[in-house]
Design an enzyme around this catalytic site. Structure first.
Site, mmCIF file in Angstrom:
data_model
loop_
_atom_site.group_PDB
_atom_site.id
_atom_site.type_symbol
_atom_site.label_atom_id
_atom_site.label_comp_id
_atom_site.label_asym_id
_atom_site.label_seq_id
_atom_site.Cartn_x
_atom_site.Cartn_y
_atom_site.Cartn_z
ATOM 1 N N GLU A 11 0.797 -1.236 0.000
ATOM 2 C CA GLU A 11 0.000 0.000 0.000
ATOM 3 C C GLU A 11 0.824 1.279 0.000
ATOM 4 O OE1 GLU A 11 -3.415 0.072 2.766
ATOM 5 O OE2 GLU A 11 -3.107 -2.074 2.909
ATOM 6 N N ASP A 97 -2.589 -4.574 3.597
ATOM 7 C CA ASP A 97 -2.807 -4.880 5.014
ATOM 8 C C ASP A 97 -3.878 -5.955 5.197
ATOM 9 O OD1 ASP A 97 -0.941 -2.989 5.713
ATOM 10 O OD2 ASP A 97 -2.415 -1.396 6.021
ATOM 11 N N ASP A 99 -6.628 -6.439 6.878
ATOM 12 C CA ASP A 99 -7.873 -6.046 7.521
ATOM 13 C C ASP A 99 -8.873 -5.809 6.397
ATOM 14 O OD1 ASP A 99 -7.078 -3.639 6.406
ATOM 15 O OD2 ASP A 99 -6.665 -2.654 8.319
ATOM 16 N N GLU A 101 -10.047 -3.116 5.066
ATOM 17 C CA GLU A 101 -9.609 -2.093 4.109
ATOM 18 C C GLU A 101 -8.547 -2.656 3.179
ATOM 19 O OE1 GLU A 101 -10.691 1.848 3.089
ATOM 20 O OE2 GLU A 101 -11.396 0.608 4.744
ATOM 21 N N TYR A 320 1.496 -4.791 13.345
ATOM 22 C CA TYR A 320 0.415 -4.028 12.722
ATOM 23 C C TYR A 320 -0.420 -3.317 13.774
ATOM 24 C CZ TYR A 320 -3.233 -2.916 9.344
ATOM 25 O OH TYR A 320 -4.120 -2.269 8.529
ATOM 26 N N ARG A 322 -3.458 -1.753 13.557
ATOM 27 C CA ARG A 322 -4.929 -1.763 13.542
ATOM 28 C C ARG A 322 -5.391 -3.152 13.962
ATOM 29 N NH1 ARG A 322 -3.746 1.285 8.861
ATOM 30 N NH2 ARG A 322 -4.312 3.474 9.133
ATOM 31 N N HIS A 367 -4.595 -10.741 14.246
ATOM 32 C CA HIS A 367 -4.435 -11.871 15.147
ATOM 33 C C HIS A 367 -3.576 -11.589 16.367
ATOM 34 C CE1 HIS A 367 -6.488 -14.108 12.152
ATOM 35 N NE2 HIS A 367 -5.504 -14.074 11.289
#
Length: 897
Positions: A11, A97, A99, A101, A320, A322, A367
């Site tokens: 990203e 990522d 998630d 998004e 990560y 988030r 996780h």
């Protein structure tokens, strides 16, 4: 790209460079720079679709709520570059990522690139060599349920936002908006302010005394008189009424009691109680708890904290950021325990590793908790040279929290002593408590911060007590009566609002920072220190939503939407069916469309009004809040408008304060003198945009009947464009000037602007100095140049002006005015600079400009942050051009005779 290479798409450009180094020559790593496409805005919807079911929202509401996506200009360029690289690749790894998004971005890339080579989904929780190489070996398929959940959220927000925002713009004001989560957050802040406005304070008194034994003193507080408890703040409700039977001391009784106790001068220990206790460490950080602690301990906004965490993640220092999970991997647990033992000894960790349960309603995004990356955690001291100041502070917080989470319980003993004596025939009792830690455990590494609470004033400071026994007699000195007043609930801070949103299940922790940023940017909330203060605009927005969209701003309903979206993510709910029920309604839900179509009449004037007293009503108008003041002796007269101070919080605008503002002399309206050239008065006034000067034009003189000699009204002339009434000269005061102190000579200078500085000897063009909406400047023909201060408008000489014009206005030959310079941007390939502009410092690559956010300075901006800021701005696309609204004239009907 050489044959046989694998194309990896991430990203961000920062992540791209790190991962390329870990994967080596067999891979090419490129960046999508965030999203490449999104729902079309109104102007981007093709003409042929505008009259179809797609045309209103860029969503086909009649055919399964199918979204219509468009690529941004930046996205089109990115897709072209990625397609070019894909031509020679033998495999595509989508490494966005892990998630919702990130999964959606990967899906959009797949849709836009249409690859003919094998495609794999590559995921990782930290950017270290081991983690990246393991991710390449353990790929998976794209999770379409996560994509559906993100797409549903985006569609939901578009439907809600566009429909409800149309109503707020029409009934509250242009530029206002509503949103599924932002409106709930705004409502929470407004409701807290309403509680503060309705709060009635109560006063009460108590006593403090210094008890002394063997030259060791400690503070005690009066708790009982004749066995009855003394009133505390917690004994009162929000209306200032007592909730239970207690003794209320007023100042006179408290003073008399203090004098009587001081006369006795001693008290005996009537009770001594010791209790052991333990404290356990908090779990490692989730997104929400990290934002809260960064706010409490580092004074970082949620947005700032997330930006710093993003940089730490992309640089490979933390996992990560988030995540809703409090779990740690086995590797991380071992690393934390090993470091705790190395730093604090063998007893620092319990026999068995700690595990934590998730208490969040919908924990699912990633996780593992936020922790330092790697199999061995780097200490803050060892990485300090690689990080900027904010990165160091946040890494230190994350490191300490992670280490502490695996450490032993702290053990303590709390001793409470009761002292009794008789004063003026009354038995009075004082108490004091002291806590001694017998084993600090995790507190060696970290102690969680806490938010302000109402009862904090009633709590005694922790202190050390001497060794005592029942029956011991202690001296009492410095007996002092203390007056107190109950206080309302504290306002939300960013940290406490994040906590409240999470507790109510509103929004996702990964979106809390953007939610708070939106309500700040929209002007619904301002910050007073760390406290969030709602504006009167927010009151109008919330009132509109509560009265006409009650279901949509109901906290339980908003939280239930999150549950449903999570069910879609888990594959337990069908996206199209759920959206159909939300929009068109069902037996259990009225439906957004039905609500909007049946709003009925909304009185905008009443909506934007709040009654403050019998004569004053606060209204929110085009230029902000003001008081409409009715003359009680003439209620039919036009109400008087009174501006209210910008820094006055809603809970401070009481009926008494409103009357004080009404009765205060009007700022300005002070006559400074007469212009000798025309005889007009020079008056300083106070306007909605600040103090200004006006050269008042006298009213037209009365006429005299030549026959009778009577004074009559002058005949009114029919106005024409050529014969329009003259407008008075006006001039704003400089920022450094006050309407109370400005003198006549300075006023005449201001009214005479623009000032002629001189004539350019080369061109013969006159150079003038003046003030404008963006500050002071000089002008030569059509060439304007900014000058450094307003005072220079009066002081700048012709030589100084010519020296400014001698410098190039634009281009490479102009001396660099950059506050900071970096290497070339990876997208535009132009040097990145931080410059000082009219609206503050900003980052630019010469093509794209982005203002540095509030709360950050140029010193906080690193190359990586600058690259990301520019990328985010490009992703938004160019700002829509403003077009002047066409004015229409409405012919008024003639008055009835």
């Amino acid at each position: 790209m050489a044959e046989g290479k694998k194309l990896v798409i991430v990203e961000s450009p920062t992540k791209m460079r790190s991962i390329q180094g870990y994967l080596g020559d067999g891979y090419e790593v490129l960046s999508s720079v965030g999203h490449i496409r999104d729902l079309a805005d109104r102007k981007s919807i093709p003409a042929e679709l505008k009259k179809t079911s797609v045309g209103k929202y860029s969503i086909d509401i009649e055919n399964g709520f199918t979204p219509f996506y468009v690529e941004s200009e930046r996205g089109k360029k990115t897709v072209t570059e990625l397609k070019r690289a894909l031509k020679n690749a033998d495999e595509l790894l989508l490494a966005t990522d892990e998630d919702r998004e990130g999964e959606a971005i990967a899906w959009h890339l797949l849709e836009a690139l249409k690859p003919k080579v094998p495609v794999k989904r590559m995921v990782f929780h930290e950017i270290t060599k081991d983690a990246i190489q393991a991710a390449v070996q353990n790929t998976r398929e794209l999770d379409l349920a996560l994509v559906d959940a993100q797409e549903t959220r985006r569609i939901l927000d578009r439907l809600y936002g566009w429909d409800v925002s149309d109503v707020t713009r029409r009934k509250v004001g242009q530029g206002t908006s509503a949103g599924r989560v932002q409106s709930a957050a705004t409502r929470m802040v407004v409701e807290r302010e309403r509680e503060r406005m309705a709060f009635i304070s109560a006063s009460y008194w108590d006593l403090e005394a210094l008890a002394v034994k063997s030259d060791q003193g400690f503070t005690t507080r009066l708790v009982r008189v004749e066995g009855a408890p003394i009133a505390r703040g917690t004994d009162y409700d929000d209306r200032g009424q007592l909730k239970k039977a207690v003794v209320v001391l007023d100042e006179a009784r408290a003073t008399a009691l203090a004098q009587a106790i001081a006369a006795v001068g001693e008290a005996s220990v009537s009770n001594l109680e010791s209790k052991p206790g333990t404290r356990s460490p908090k779990p490692p950080f989730t997104t929400s708890t990290m934002q809260q602690e960064a706010g409490r301990k580092l004074s970082m906004s949620a947005k700032h904290a997330m930006g710093v965490a993003q940089r730490l993640y992309e640089k490979g220092f933390i996992t990560y950021m988030r995540t809703d999970s409090t779990a740690l991997s086995t590797q991380a647990v071992q690393a934390a325990r090993a470091q705790a033992v190395a730093l604090y000894g063998d007893k620092a960790v319990p026999a068995n590793p700690r595990t934590y349960r998730n208490n969040a309603k919908n924990a699912q995004e990633a996780h593992e908790a936020i922790r330092p990356s790697g199999e061995e955690f780097r200490t803050p001291a060892s990485v300090s040279k690689e990080l900027d100041r904010d990165e160091q502070r946040l890494y230190d917080l994350i490191w300490k929290r992670t280490i502490a989470s695996q450490m032993s319980d702290a053990k303590y003993e709390t001793t409470t002593v009761t002292l009794a004596l008789s004063a003026d025939g009354e038995k009075v009792e004082f108490t004091a408590s002291g806590t001694v830690y017998t084993f600090k455990g995790f507190l060696e590494a970290y102690e969680e911060g806490r938010d302000e609470k109402r009862a904090d004033a009633d709590k005694a400071d922790d202190q050390s007590l001497p060794i005592m026994a029942v029956g011991d007699v202690l001296r009492l000195k410095d007996v002092e009566p203390k007056g107190h007043a109950t206080s309302p609930k504290p306002r939300f801070t960013e940290a406490s609002l994040v906590k409240a949103l999470e507790e109510k299940g509103i929004g996702r922790p990964s979106t809390f920072a953007s939610i708070i940023d939106v309500i700040l940017d929209r002007g619904y909330v301002t910050k007073r220190g760390q406290a969030l203060v709602p504006s009167w605009l927010a009151f109008s927005i919330v009132r509109l939503l509560e009265e006409h969209f009650a279901d949509l701003v109901d906290y339980d309903f908003t939280a239930a939407l999150e549950d449903d979206l999570d069910a879609i993510a888990r594959g337990e709910q069908k996206r199209a069916e759920w959206l159909n029920e939300f929009y068109f309604g069902s037996d259990s839900h009225v439906g957004l469309r039905n609500i909007v179509d049946n709003l009925g009449e909304i009185d905008a004037r009443e909506l934007n009004a709040t009654k403050i007293s019998d004569v004053a009503t606060l209204r929110f108008g085009r230029y902000g809040p003001y008081l409409d003041v009715v003359d009680p002796t003439n209620p039919e007269a036009e109400p008087r408008r009174v501006n209210i101070p910008d820094d006055l919080a809603p809970d401070e605008l009481t009926a008494e304060k409103a009357q004080e503002i009404i009765d205060a002399p009007v700022a300005g309206n002070r006559v400074l003198g007469e212009n000798p050239e025309n005889g007009r008065l020079i008056v300083v006034k106070d306007g909605r945009f600040g103090p200004y000067l006006e050269e008042e034009i006298p009213e037209e003189p009365l006429g005299v009947d030549p026959v009778t000699g009577e004074v009559i009204d002058a005949p009114k002339k029919r106005s024409t464009k050529k014969d329009a009434a003259p407008k008075p000269r006006r001039a704003s005061l400089f920022k450094t000037m006050s309407p109370d102190t400005i003198d006549y000579d300075t006023a005449m200078q201001l009214l005479a602007l623009p000032r002629v500085v001189g004539t350019d000897p080369e061109s013969g063009t006159v150079i003038t100095a003046q003030n404008g909406p963006y500050g002071p400047y000089i002008k030569k023909g059509t060439d304007s140049r900014t000058i450094d201060s307003e005072q220079l408008i009066f002081d700048i000489t012709l030589e100084q002006a010519l020296a400014i014009y001698a410098q190039p206005k634009y281009g490479a030959n102009r001396p660099s005015s950059a506050l900071k310079e970096f290497e070339n941007d990876p997208v535009s390939e132009k040097p990145i600079r931080i410059k000082d502009g009219r609206f503050g410092a900003y980052v630019t690559d010469g093509t794209t400009n982005v203002t540095i956010p509030r709360g950050q300075t140029p010193d906080d901006i690193t190359f990586e942050i600058a690259v990301q800021m520019l990328a985010d701005k490009r992703a938004k696309g160019p700002a829509p051009k403003r077009t002047a609204a066409r004015r229409t004239t409405t012919r008024k009907a003639p008055a009835k005779k």
